[in-house]
Design a protein around this motif. Structure first.
Motif, PDB file in Angstrom:
ATOM      1  N   GLU A  77      46.069  57.109  38.741  1.00  0.00           N
ATOM      2  CA  GLU A  77      45.400  57.291  40.042  1.00  0.00           C
ATOM      3  C   GLU A  77      43.905  57.597  39.913  1.00  0.00           C
ATOM      4  N   ASN A  78      43.546  58.455  38.966  1.00  0.00           N
ATOM      5  CA  ASN A  78      42.141  58.879  38.836  1.00  0.00           C
ATOM      6  C   ASN A  78      41.370  58.095  37.771  1.00  0.00           C
ATOM      7  N   GLN A  79      41.984  57.068  37.202  1.00  0.00           N
ATOM      8  CA  GLN A  79      41.330  56.286  36.148  1.00  0.00           C
ATOM      9  C   GLN A  79      40.325  55.334  36.775  1.00  0.00           C
ATOM     10  N   ARG A  80      39.085  55.347  36.281  1.00  0.00           N
ATOM     11  CA  ARG A  80      38.018  54.542  36.880  1.00  0.00           C
ATOM     12  C   ARG A  80      37.768  53.229  36.145  1.00  0.00           C
ATOM     13  N   ALA A  81      38.491  53.002  35.051  1.00  0.00           N
ATOM     14  CA  ALA A  81      38.270  51.768  34.282  1.00  0.00           C
ATOM     15  C   ALA A  81      39.598  51.182  33.821  1.00  0.00           C
ATOM     16  N   GLY A  82      39.597  49.874  33.632  1.00  0.00           N
ATOM     17  CA  GLY A  82      40.762  49.167  33.122  1.00  0.00           C
ATOM     18  C   GLY A  82      40.291  48.013  32.263  1.00  0.00           C
ATOM     19  N   ALA A  83      41.226  47.285  31.682  1.00  0.00           N
ATOM     20  CA  ALA A  83      40.841  46.182  30.808  1.00  0.00           C
ATOM     21  C   ALA A  83      41.876  45.071  30.864  1.00  0.00           C
ATOM     22  N   ALA A  84      41.415  43.839  30.590  1.00  0.00           N
ATOM     23  CA  ALA A  84      42.318  42.683  30.539  1.00  0.00           C
ATOM     24  C   ALA A  84      42.261  42.069  29.153  1.00  0.00           C
ATOM     25  N   PHE A  85      43.394  41.508  28.745  1.00  0.00           N
ATOM     26  CA  PHE A  85      43.552  40.924  27.422  1.00  0.00           C
ATOM     27  C   PHE A  85      44.188  39.548  27.562  1.00  0.00           C
ATOM     28  N   MET A  86      43.960  38.664  26.593  1.00  0.00           N
ATOM     29  CA  MET A  86      44.488  37.295  26.647  1.00  0.00           C
ATOM     30  C   MET A  86      44.118  36.564  25.376  1.00  0.00           C
ATOM     31  N   THR A  87      44.590  35.336  25.243  1.00  0.00           N
ATOM     32  CA  THR A  87      44.163  34.458  24.163  1.00  0.00           C
ATOM     33  C   THR A  87      43.453  33.273  24.796  1.00  0.00           C
ATOM     34  N   ILE A  88      42.248  32.976  24.309  1.00  0.00           N
ATOM     35  CA  ILE A  88      41.456  31.855  24.811  1.00  0.00           C
ATOM     36  C   ILE A  88      41.320  30.834  23.686  1.00  0.00           C
TER      37      ILE A  88
END
Length: 170
Positions: free
Chosen positions: A38-49
Protein backbone atom coordinates in the motif's frame (compact mmCIF):
# COMPACT_ATOMS: atom_id res chain seq x y z
CA UNK A 1 22.50 -13.97 -69.18
CA UNK A 2 19.30 -11.98 -68.79
CA UNK A 3 17.77 -14.72 -66.57
CA UNK A 4 20.82 -14.67 -64.29
CA UNK A 5 20.63 -10.88 -63.85
CA UNK A 6 16.89 -11.09 -63.14
CA UNK A 7 17.40 -13.89 -60.60
CA UNK A 8 20.23 -11.96 -58.93
CA UNK A 9 18.05 -8.82 -58.77
CA UNK A 10 15.16 -10.76 -57.16
CA UNK A 11 17.54 -12.32 -54.62
CA UNK A 12 19.06 -8.95 -53.72
CA UNK A 13 15.59 -7.37 -53.40
CA UNK A 14 14.45 -10.21 -51.12
CA UNK A 15 17.61 -9.83 -49.03
CA UNK A 16 17.04 -6.07 -48.66
CA UNK A 17 13.40 -6.66 -47.69
CA UNK A 18 14.46 -9.29 -45.13
CA UNK A 19 17.11 -6.93 -43.78
CA UNK A 20 14.51 -4.19 -43.27
CA UNK A 21 12.26 -6.68 -41.45
CA UNK A 22 15.14 -7.97 -39.33
CA UNK A 23 16.06 -4.43 -38.29
CA UNK A 24 12.67 -3.77 -36.76
CA UNK A 25 11.68 -7.21 -35.42
CA UNK A 26 11.31 -7.22 -31.63
CA UNK A 27 9.87 -10.01 -29.47
CA UNK A 28 8.94 -9.26 -25.87
CA UNK A 29 8.27 -12.32 -23.73
CA UNK A 30 6.73 -12.84 -20.29
CA UNK A 31 6.46 -9.21 -19.12
CA UNK A 32 5.64 -9.19 -15.42
CA UNK A 33 5.83 -6.98 -12.33
CA UNK A 34 5.67 -7.77 -8.64
CA UNK A 35 2.64 -6.66 -6.64
CA UNK A 36 3.44 -3.73 -4.33
CA UNK A 37 2.44 -2.82 -0.78
CA UNK A 38 0.00 0.00 0.00
CA UNK A 39 2.71 2.52 0.93
CA UNK A 40 5.28 1.43 -1.68
CA UNK A 41 6.09 4.28 -4.09
CA UNK A 42 8.05 2.28 -6.67
CA UNK A 43 7.71 -0.91 -8.67
CA UNK A 44 9.50 -2.66 -11.50
CA UNK A 45 8.79 -4.74 -14.61
CA UNK A 46 10.82 -7.62 -15.98
CA UNK A 47 10.81 -9.50 -19.32
CA UNK A 48 12.94 -10.96 -22.08
CA UNK A 49 13.48 -8.83 -25.20
CA UNK A 50 14.78 -10.46 -28.38
CA UNK A 51 15.71 -8.37 -31.42
CA UNK A 52 16.09 -9.49 -35.05
CA UNK A 53 19.05 -7.18 -35.40
CA UNK A 54 20.73 -4.99 -32.78
CA UNK A 55 18.45 -2.24 -31.51
CA UNK A 56 18.34 0.13 -28.56
CA UNK A 57 15.59 0.59 -26.00
CA UNK A 58 15.40 4.37 -25.68
CA UNK A 59 12.42 4.87 -23.35
CA UNK A 60 9.46 3.29 -21.58
CA UNK A 61 6.09 4.67 -20.55
CA UNK A 62 3.07 3.53 -18.52
CA UNK A 63 0.17 5.20 -16.72
CA UNK A 64 0.82 3.41 -13.42
CA UNK A 65 3.42 5.93 -12.18
CA UNK A 66 4.63 9.50 -12.47
CA UNK A 67 7.95 8.40 -13.98
CA UNK A 68 9.13 5.33 -15.90
CA UNK A 69 12.87 4.72 -16.24
CA UNK A 70 15.28 2.06 -17.46
CA UNK A 71 17.44 0.89 -14.52
CA UNK A 72 20.31 -1.49 -13.89
CA UNK A 73 21.49 -3.22 -10.73
CA UNK A 74 25.24 -3.68 -10.45
CA UNK A 75 27.84 -4.43 -7.80
CA UNK A 76 29.80 -1.35 -6.79
CA UNK A 77 32.31 -1.46 -3.93
CA UNK A 78 30.83 -4.74 -2.70
CA UNK A 79 27.29 -3.32 -2.62
CA UNK A 80 24.39 -3.80 -5.03
CA UNK A 81 23.46 -0.38 -6.41
CA UNK A 82 20.77 0.74 -8.80
CA UNK A 83 21.44 3.30 -11.51
CA UNK A 84 19.37 4.91 -14.23
CA UNK A 85 20.25 4.09 -17.84
CA UNK A 86 19.54 6.64 -20.58
CA UNK A 87 19.28 3.83 -23.15
CA UNK A 88 19.72 0.07 -23.27
CA UNK A 89 21.48 -1.34 -26.36
CA UNK A 90 20.41 -4.91 -27.23
CA UNK A 91 22.55 -7.08 -29.52
CA UNK A 92 20.49 -10.31 -29.68
CA UNK A 93 18.45 -10.48 -26.51
CA UNK A 94 18.26 -8.98 -23.05
CA UNK A 95 16.71 -10.43 -19.92
CA UNK A 96 15.29 -7.84 -17.57
CA UNK A 97 15.22 -9.34 -14.08
CA UNK A 98 15.14 -8.29 -10.40
CA UNK A 99 18.93 -8.60 -10.02
CA UNK A 100 19.81 -6.81 -13.27
CA UNK A 101 18.30 -4.44 -15.79
CA UNK A 102 14.60 -3.62 -15.35
CA UNK A 103 11.92 -1.02 -16.03
CA UNK A 104 11.36 1.12 -12.92
CA UNK A 105 8.06 2.80 -12.02
CA UNK A 106 8.66 5.75 -9.70
CA UNK A 107 5.80 7.49 -7.89
CA UNK A 108 3.17 4.77 -8.29
CA UNK A 109 -0.35 6.19 -8.63
CA UNK A 110 -1.73 3.19 -6.72
CA UNK A 111 -0.39 -0.20 -5.61
CA UNK A 112 0.23 -2.84 -8.27
CA UNK A 113 -2.29 -5.58 -7.41
CA UNK A 114 -1.64 -9.29 -7.92
CA UNK A 115 -3.77 -10.80 -10.68
CA UNK A 116 -4.18 -7.51 -12.54
CA UNK A 117 -2.17 -6.18 -15.48
CA UNK A 118 -1.29 -2.89 -17.16
CA UNK A 119 0.00 -1.71 -20.57
CA UNK A 120 3.66 -0.76 -20.91
CA UNK A 121 5.02 0.92 -24.03
CA UNK A 122 8.67 0.38 -24.89
CA UNK A 123 10.22 2.64 -27.53
CA UNK A 124 13.10 1.27 -29.59
CA UNK A 125 15.43 3.22 -31.86
CA UNK A 126 14.66 1.04 -34.92
CA UNK A 127 11.49 -0.90 -34.05
CA UNK A 128 9.61 2.11 -32.66
CA UNK A 129 6.87 1.70 -30.06
CA UNK A 130 5.94 -1.77 -28.79
CA UNK A 131 3.14 -2.09 -26.23
CA UNK A 132 2.87 -5.13 -23.98
CA UNK A 133 0.51 -6.24 -21.21
CA UNK A 134 2.43 -6.58 -17.94
CA UNK A 135 1.02 -9.25 -15.59
CA UNK A 136 1.25 -8.47 -11.87
CA UNK A 137 2.34 -11.45 -9.76
CA UNK A 138 3.06 -12.02 -6.08
CA UNK A 139 6.58 -10.94 -5.06
CA UNK A 140 9.09 -13.70 -5.72
CA UNK A 141 6.96 -15.57 -8.27
CA UNK A 142 8.50 -16.69 -11.54
CA UNK A 143 7.57 -15.06 -14.87
CA UNK A 144 6.17 -18.40 -16.10
CA UNK A 145 3.52 -18.04 -13.39
CA UNK A 146 2.47 -14.75 -14.99
CA UNK A 147 2.45 -15.90 -18.61
CA UNK A 148 -1.17 -16.94 -19.03
CA UNK A 149 -2.89 -14.62 -16.56
CA UNK A 150 -3.13 -11.54 -18.83
CA UNK A 151 -5.08 -9.73 -16.10
CA UNK A 152 -8.00 -12.19 -16.22
CA UNK A 153 -7.37 -14.17 -13.05
CA UNK A 154 -10.85 -14.85 -11.69
CA UNK A 155 -9.77 -16.66 -8.53
CA UNK A 156 -10.75 -14.55 -5.56
CA UNK A 157 -7.49 -14.45 -3.63
CA UNK A 158 -7.43 -10.88 -2.38
CA UNK A 159 -8.51 -9.67 1.04
CA UNK A 160 -7.92 -13.05 2.77
CA UNK A 161 -6.85 -11.29 5.94
CA UNK A 162 -10.20 -9.49 6.30
CA UNK A 163 -12.72 -12.27 5.73
CA UNK A 164 -15.00 -11.45 8.69
CA UNK A 165 -18.40 -11.21 7.01
CA UNK A 166 -19.09 -14.55 5.34
CA UNK A 167 -21.35 -15.99 8.08
CA UNK A 168 -19.04 -18.83 9.09
CA UNK A 169 -19.53 -20.00 12.66
CA UNK A 170 -16.15 -20.84 14.14
Amino acid sequence: MRIFVLTATICISALIAFQAYADTHVKIEKPYAFATAENQRAGAAFMTITVGESDTLISASADVSETVEIHDMAMEDGMMKMRKLDTMPIEDSATLEPTGKHIMFIGLNEPLKEGESFPLTLTFEKAGEQTVDVAIVAPGKKPEDAKDHKGHDHHDHHDHGHDHHHGHDH
